[in-house]
Enzyme design. Structure first.
Site, PDB file in Angstrom:
ATOM      1  N   GLY A   4       0.828  -1.195   0.000  1.00 15.39           N
ATOM      2  CA  GLY A   4       0.000   0.000   0.000  1.00 15.39           C
ATOM      3  C   GLY A   4       0.862   1.244   0.000  1.00 15.39           C
ATOM      4  O   GLY A   4       2.093   1.184   0.071  1.00 15.39           O
ATOM      5  N   VAL A   5       0.202   2.399  -0.049  1.00 17.97           N
ATOM      6  CA  VAL A   5       0.915   3.673  -0.133  1.00 17.97           C
ATOM      7  C   VAL A   5       1.151   4.227   1.261  1.00 17.97           C
ATOM      8  O   VAL A   5       0.292   4.134   2.128  1.00 17.97           O
ATOM      9  CB  VAL A   5       0.096   4.686  -0.957  1.00 17.97           C
ATOM     10  CG1 VAL A   5       0.833   6.015  -1.058  1.00 17.97           C
ATOM     11  CG2 VAL A   5      -0.186   4.131  -2.339  1.00 17.97           C
ATOM     12  N   GLY A   6       2.320   4.821   1.479  1.00 16.01           N
ATOM     13  CA  GLY A   6       2.550   5.510   2.734  1.00 16.01           C
ATOM     14  C   GLY A   6       3.966   5.355   3.242  1.00 16.01           C
ATOM     15  O   GLY A   6       4.788   4.641   2.673  1.00 16.01           O
ATOM     16  N   ASN A   7       4.254   6.044   4.351  1.00 19.04           N
ATOM     17  CA  ASN A   7       5.600   6.062   4.899  1.00 19.04           C
ATOM     18  C   ASN A   7       6.009   4.721   5.485  1.00 19.04           C
ATOM     19  O   ASN A   7       7.159   4.299   5.334  1.00 19.04           O
ATOM     20  CB  ASN A   7       5.704   7.157   5.966  1.00 19.04           C
ATOM     21  CG  ASN A   7       5.550   8.545   5.369  1.00 19.04           C
ATOM     22  OD1 ASN A   7       6.276   8.924   4.464  1.00 19.04           O
ATOM     23  ND2 ASN A   7       4.580   9.308   5.853  1.00 19.04           N
ATOM     24  N   ILE A  60      -6.412   2.042  10.033  1.00 17.36           N
ATOM     25  CA  ILE A  60      -6.709   3.004  11.098  1.00 17.36           C
ATOM     26  C   ILE A  60      -6.765   2.288  12.435  1.00 17.36           C
ATOM     27  O   ILE A  60      -6.189   2.729  13.419  1.00 17.36           O
ATOM     28  CB  ILE A  60      -8.031   3.753  10.813  1.00 17.36           C
ATOM     29  CG1 ILE A  60      -7.833   4.715   9.627  1.00 17.36           C
ATOM     30  CG2 ILE A  60      -8.504   4.519  12.043  1.00 17.36           C
ATOM     31  CD1 ILE A  60      -9.099   5.418   9.184  1.00 17.36           C
ATOM     32  N   GLU A  89      -0.395  -1.993  -7.051  1.00 17.79           N
ATOM     33  CA  GLU A  89      -1.113  -0.943  -7.780  1.00 17.79           C
ATOM     34  C   GLU A  89      -0.301   0.328  -7.953  1.00 17.79           C
ATOM     35  O   GLU A  89      -0.578   1.112  -8.856  1.00 17.79           O
ATOM     36  CB  GLU A  89      -2.445  -0.631  -7.098  1.00 17.79           C
ATOM     37  CG  GLU A  89      -2.357  -0.215  -5.657  1.00 17.79           C
ATOM     38  CD  GLU A  89      -3.712  -0.123  -4.982  1.00 17.79           C
ATOM     39  OE1 GLU A  89      -4.707  -0.596  -5.557  1.00 17.79           O
ATOM     40  OE2 GLU A  89      -3.771   0.418  -3.864  1.00 17.79           O
ATOM     41  N   GLY A 122      -7.338  -0.150  -2.959  1.00 17.53           N
ATOM     42  CA  GLY A 122      -7.156  -1.516  -3.447  1.00 17.53           C
ATOM     43  C   GLY A 122      -6.839  -2.507  -2.353  1.00 17.53           C
ATOM     44  O   GLY A 122      -6.597  -3.688  -2.642  1.00 17.53           O
TER      45      GLY A 122
END
Length: 499
Positions: free
Chosen positions: A265-268, A360, A290, A384
């Site tokens: 996934g996206v993120g730090n 979260i 993705e 996604g």
């Protein structure tokens, strides 16, 4: 820019002129996925058109569809002009998020693999306009997509009119990176012929129905490229725990050090995980995912990753410039596909990838909330993550144990909103360790999940489970009177501990 346009040179107009093709009530499908490949000029021109209409007391709102999130100069300017009635399948713009939460705009948070098919099948009705960013238009009138493919095929097919934005900022050397394969419409669908991450099954361009093209707009503007934070101590611990988990899978004979297939996934935190892989024993890593992030370029540069298949980039400004400068090199290692292919359950299940996504909150039985704070306040969306979580070989969720200085725990008694059920969650990782939930009944999961919570919250979670066990039904015991006490405390005091 003549060499980029050629075929439709007589259709070149200003963004303001092109925006005349977009009217109140239109359904508009745009290119773009995670801040890459979205139109740069038309959104502002449409926003100005909306403002002018509102000043006259006239309505002007559109239904906006994309691949995933865009940027302040797309979703943001349209939201500020109050020009969006309905949005799907994903959003990260804070202004538009506020409108979803105050009820002035509507949002359908949708699995990304579902969105294109639902457009194809007419679930939303007719589409009036598609706005697609491209690297160039070929000599025979087809298009080379830019830094994202997303749902371009579906919007082009569905729309009555097509507007092309030819962005000179995008490197011409992106040509050849795309693999455009069109999934057949129901009921004549065939298996997608991908068995390896590096399989190419389509064309490097999108065929265009030329009669639909009504305008071409020239642009020269960068994607929204947000910088990643340098990995901090917590992120590095999470990454180390993730690598240790992978090494345990190797020791158990379920994984090899060679050709590990990942989704991220996206993120730090996910980017920190990829930084951890740089110094790991894993070689010839592959990605079926993705988005391409900074960490994947580092793995490619180091010779640790051989191929990354995705639908888009999600790069920092520095790495976006690097991609533009070295696109001819990365062309040998990166494949950009339509998101119906990149996120397709059939292919995800076949290649046997290990997924890694953020969250979260997770509850003590393994249900995951990826989207809503306090059960009601939408943040971004599920994106996604559901596509890969439901269909991956091994599925992991990674997160710091707390947020906002400890006021929010990522581990709660009961999630206030469920995006991924306990049936799909296999592994949860925080800086305090790995909760491997595979093969466990719900009540067996509790101890492992509480063990990776922040120490401040472990006694509170244990107290809750003791109360829950007073329930005469003990398969998944809950004390419904206090199940949401953490979230209620935060709403009342700003701290889940009730301070």
């Amino acid at each position: 820019m003549t060499e980029r346009i050629g075929f439709y040179q007589d259709l070149v107009v200003s963004a303001e002129e092109a925006a005349k093709h977009v009217n109140h009530g239109d359904r508009v499908g745009i290119s773009g996925f995670t801040g890459a490949g979205y139109p740069k000029a038309l959104p502002a021109a449409i926003a100005e058109k909306a403002k002018a209409a509102h000043e006259k007391g006239e309505e002007f709102k559109i239904d906006l569809f994309s691949g995933a999130s865009t940027a302040p100069d797309c979703d943001g300017v349209l939201a500020e002009a109050e020009a969006i009635r309905f949005r799907t399948p994903y959003n990260s713009d804070p202004v538009l998020r506020g409108q979803f939460n105050d009820g002035t705009a509507l949002y359908q948070d949708l699995h990304l693999s579902h969105s294109g098919q639902q457009v194809e099948e007419g679930f939303y009705g007719d589409f009036q306009v598609a706005i697609i960013e491209v690297v160039r238009i070929t000599e025979d009138g087809n298009i080379i997509p830019s830094s994202a493919v997303g749902n371009n095929l579906e919007y082009i097919d569905a729309a009555d009119k097509i507007i092309l934005e030819v962005n000179e900022w995008q490197s011409l050397n992106l040509e050849g990176m795309h693999d455009i394969y069109k999934i057949q419409k129901l009921p004549n669908r065939l298996p997608i012929p991908i068995t390896q991450c590096d399989d190419r099954i389509g064309t490097p361009y999108i065929e265009l129905p030329k009669e639909k093209v009504v305008a071409v707009v020239k642009t020269n503007a960068p994607d929204r490229n947000a910088p990643f934070k340098e990995p901090d101590e917590v992120s590095e611990k999470i990454a180390a725990n993730f690598i240790e988990f992978l090494e345990g899978e190797v020791a158990a004979g379920r994984l090899d050090y060679d050709k590990f297939i990942m989704q991220s996934g996206v993120g730090n935190v996910p980017n920190a995980v990829m930084a951890g892989l740089l110094d790991s024993k894993f070689e010839n890593i592959q990605a079926y995912t993705e988005v391409i992030q900074d960490g994947m370029l580092n793995l490619i540069d180091a010779g640790k990753m051989t191929v990354a298949s995705a639908t888009s980039f999600a790069l920092s400004p520095e790495y976006a410039d690097k991609m533009n400068e070295q696109a001819d090199f990365y062309n040998k290692h990166i494949i950009l596909r339509p998101q119906q292919v990149s996120n397709h359950p059939e292919v995800i299940r076949r290649v046997g990838l290990i997924s890694s996504n953020g969250m979260i909150e997770a509850d003590i039985y393994g249900n995951i909330n990826s989207t809503n704070v306090g059960g009601s306040r939408i943040m971004n969306g599920t994106g996604g993550s559901g596509d890969y979580t439901r269909n991956g070989y091994i599925t992991t969720f990674v997160s710091p144990s707390v947020a906002k200085g400890g006021a929010i725990s990522a581990i709660v008694p009961f999630v206030s909103h469920t995006d991924h059920t306990e049936h799909d969650t296999m592994v949860i990782i925080t800086e305090y360790g790995v909760a491997d939930l595979r093969g466990l009944a719900p009540c067996e999961r509790v101890e492992r999940i509480i063990a990776i919570a922040h120490p401040d919250y472990r006694p509170l979670l244990e107290e809750y489970y003791e109360r829950a066990q007073q329930n005469k039904f003990l398969h998944t015991p809950h004390d419904l009177e206090t199940a949401f006490e953490f979230q209620i405390n935060f709403a009342k005091t700003g701290d889940m501990r009730g301070k």
